[in-house]
Design a protein around this motif. Sequence first.
Motif, PDB file in Angstrom:
ATOM      1  N   ALA A 192      49.511  54.190  40.763  1.00 23.72           N
ATOM      2  CA  ALA A 192      49.262  54.826  42.275  1.00 23.72           C
ATOM      3  C   ALA A 192      48.547  55.976  42.014  1.00 23.72           C
ATOM      4  N   GLN A 193      48.032  56.453  40.859  1.00 27.06           N
ATOM      5  CA  GLN A 193      47.360  57.629  40.524  1.00 27.06           C
ATOM      6  C   GLN A 193      45.745  57.427  41.015  1.00 27.06           C
ATOM      7  N   TYR A 194      44.903  58.568  41.585  1.00 25.96           N
ATOM      8  CA  TYR A 194      43.812  58.435  41.957  1.00 25.96           C
ATOM      9  C   TYR A 194      42.705  58.887  40.681  1.00 25.96           C
ATOM     10  N   PRO A 195      41.582  58.317  41.069  1.00 25.79           N
ATOM     11  CA  PRO A 195      40.507  58.520  39.895  1.00 25.79           C
ATOM     12  C   PRO A 195      40.677  59.823  39.330  1.00 25.79           C
ATOM     13  N   HIS A 222      40.932  55.752  46.938  1.00 25.06           N
ATOM     14  CA  HIS A 222      41.968  54.683  46.460  1.00 25.06           C
ATOM     15  C   HIS A 222      42.775  54.968  45.160  1.00 25.06           C
ATOM     16  N   SER A 223      43.883  54.488  45.292  1.00 32.01           N
ATOM     17  CA  SER A 223      44.218  54.629  44.056  1.00 32.01           C
ATOM     18  C   SER A 223      43.740  53.650  42.876  1.00 32.01           C
ATOM     19  N   ILE A 224      43.994  53.797  41.548  1.00 30.42           N
ATOM     20  CA  ILE A 224      43.049  52.926  40.828  1.00 30.42           C
ATOM     21  C   ILE A 224      43.816  51.690  40.596  1.00 30.42           C
ATOM     22  N   GLY A 225      45.187  51.498  40.957  1.00 30.28           N
ATOM     23  CA  GLY A 225      45.840  50.292  40.877  1.00 30.28           C
ATOM     24  C   GLY A 225      45.420  49.389  42.219  1.00 30.28           C
ATOM     25  N   TYR A 226      45.211  50.066  43.241  1.00 34.52           N
ATOM     26  CA  TYR A 226      44.867  49.331  44.406  1.00 34.52           C
ATOM     27  C   TYR A 226      43.307  48.837  44.211  1.00 34.52           C
ATOM     28  N   ARG A 238      38.141  52.865  31.360  1.00 36.45           N
ATOM     29  CA  ARG A 238      39.092  51.985  31.069  1.00 36.45           C
ATOM     30  C   ARG A 238      39.438  51.401  32.297  1.00 36.45           C
ATOM     31  N   VAL A 239      39.548  51.991  33.374  1.00 42.91           N
ATOM     32  CA  VAL A 239      39.991  51.586  34.691  1.00 42.91           C
ATOM     33  C   VAL A 239      38.693  50.862  35.206  1.00 42.91           C
ATOM     34  N   GLU A 241      50.888  42.824  39.846  1.00 42.46           N
ATOM     35  CA  GLU A 241      51.211  42.388  38.552  1.00 42.46           C
ATOM     36  C   GLU A 241      50.186  42.184  37.499  1.00 42.46           C
ATOM     37  N   LYS A 242      49.165  41.320  38.005  1.00 44.10           N
ATOM     38  CA  LYS A 242      48.106  41.193  37.245  1.00 44.10           C
ATOM     39  C   LYS A 242      47.065  42.472  36.951  1.00 44.10           C
ATOM     40  N   ALA A 243      47.224  43.373  37.858  1.00 48.58           N
ATOM     41  CA  ALA A 243      46.454  44.675  37.878  1.00 48.58           C
ATOM     42  C   ALA A 243      47.132  45.384  36.706  1.00 48.58           C
ATOM     43  N   ILE A 244      48.420  45.646  36.761  1.00 45.35           N
ATOM     44  CA  ILE A 244      49.058  46.193  35.937  1.00 45.35           C
ATOM     45  C   ILE A 244      49.029  45.599  34.417  1.00 45.35           C
ATOM     46  N   GLU A 245      49.091  44.811  34.272  1.00 45.45           N
ATOM     47  CA  GLU A 245      48.967  43.658  33.015  1.00 45.45           C
ATOM     48  C   GLU A 245      47.411  44.104  32.584  1.00 45.45           C
TER      49      GLU A 245
END
Length: 332
Positions: A149-152, A107-111, A162-163, A130-134
């Motif tokens: 949208a990047q993967y680990p 899964h992407s880090i954002g997901y 950091r993620v 939005e909150k994840a980006i923040e």
Amino acid sequence: MNDILSVNHLSIGFDHSYGHTSVIDDISFNIEKGQTLCIVGESGCGKSLTSLAVMGLLPSGGRIHDGQIVYKGQDISRKSQKELSEIRGKEISMIFQEPMTALNPLHSIGYQVSEVLRVHQKVSKHEAKEKAIEMLRLVGIPSPEKRFAQYPHELSGGMRQRVMIAMALICHPGLLVADEPTTALDVTIQAQILELIQNLKSQFDMALLLITHDLGVVSETADKVVVMYAGQVVEYGDTKELFTEPKHPYTKGLINSIPKMDEDTEVLPTIKGSVPSPDEMPMGCRFVTRCPFAMEICSKIKPPKITDGHEVHCWLYSSEDVKGENPSVDKV
Ligand code: SF4
Ligand code: MG
């Protein structure tokens, strides 16, 4: 009292077909709101197992035999996995040593960051994003909109950690448990990640339970320190006091093995020997096989808890008559 977490007389063991092994024996400590408590000790002293118990994530076969883990006034040590899953990630979060094993490679880090929020709070997909980006921005991920949208595997070790921190903090937990969070990272990155954790801790007004074997880190970050040896607490108190007046021979050994900037020592003193395995615990004091001050009583009877400024578990500080049976106490 302002305790956010209190661990009371906790004992943990493993059941096998041939019997039972006790691994954590009667440990107690407490963390107040917003405080940092560090657990230190060599590998095999039970630090990680203690942190996993707080998370309700004991490995299979592991069982809490006695004691309580009280979070915000509730005993969480006997809760079901379903009840615990509501607390984990929301009230108490954890970051692990190796972020790659804790992140899902598919899964992407954002997901993954937004999913933590969606599990615990009723938020729309858009709001979660939005909150994840923040949050990714707060932990220092550059251009988080693009990175979402990047993967680990596309990130460096430091960025992955950091993620993990973003995932741990997105629900604003009251307690963050961090087990050797920088050990797997390059030395240059380690300080940055620790600083980030410290800053976010103040910003989010969280308490921090930090597991480490690095006493340098402890002296810079902790309000209180628990020194563990072979599954027991041997010394416990305020950081400043413990560093300026360490009492237990094991703590003294650990402190002596920190490199000192102003001394040109080639060989650092180390504590001889190694931590006994759970199946071969000495009777009495568990440090007896490595202690330069060991007395006769030490190999026979578990040392008492002495509170003199701070807590120490050692016969050297006992005023009980029984100590007098061996004159080697004069060595101190
Ligand atoms: Fe050493 Fe005895 Fe103290 Fe254990 S109780 S640390 S063996 S002096
Ligand atoms: Mg460990």
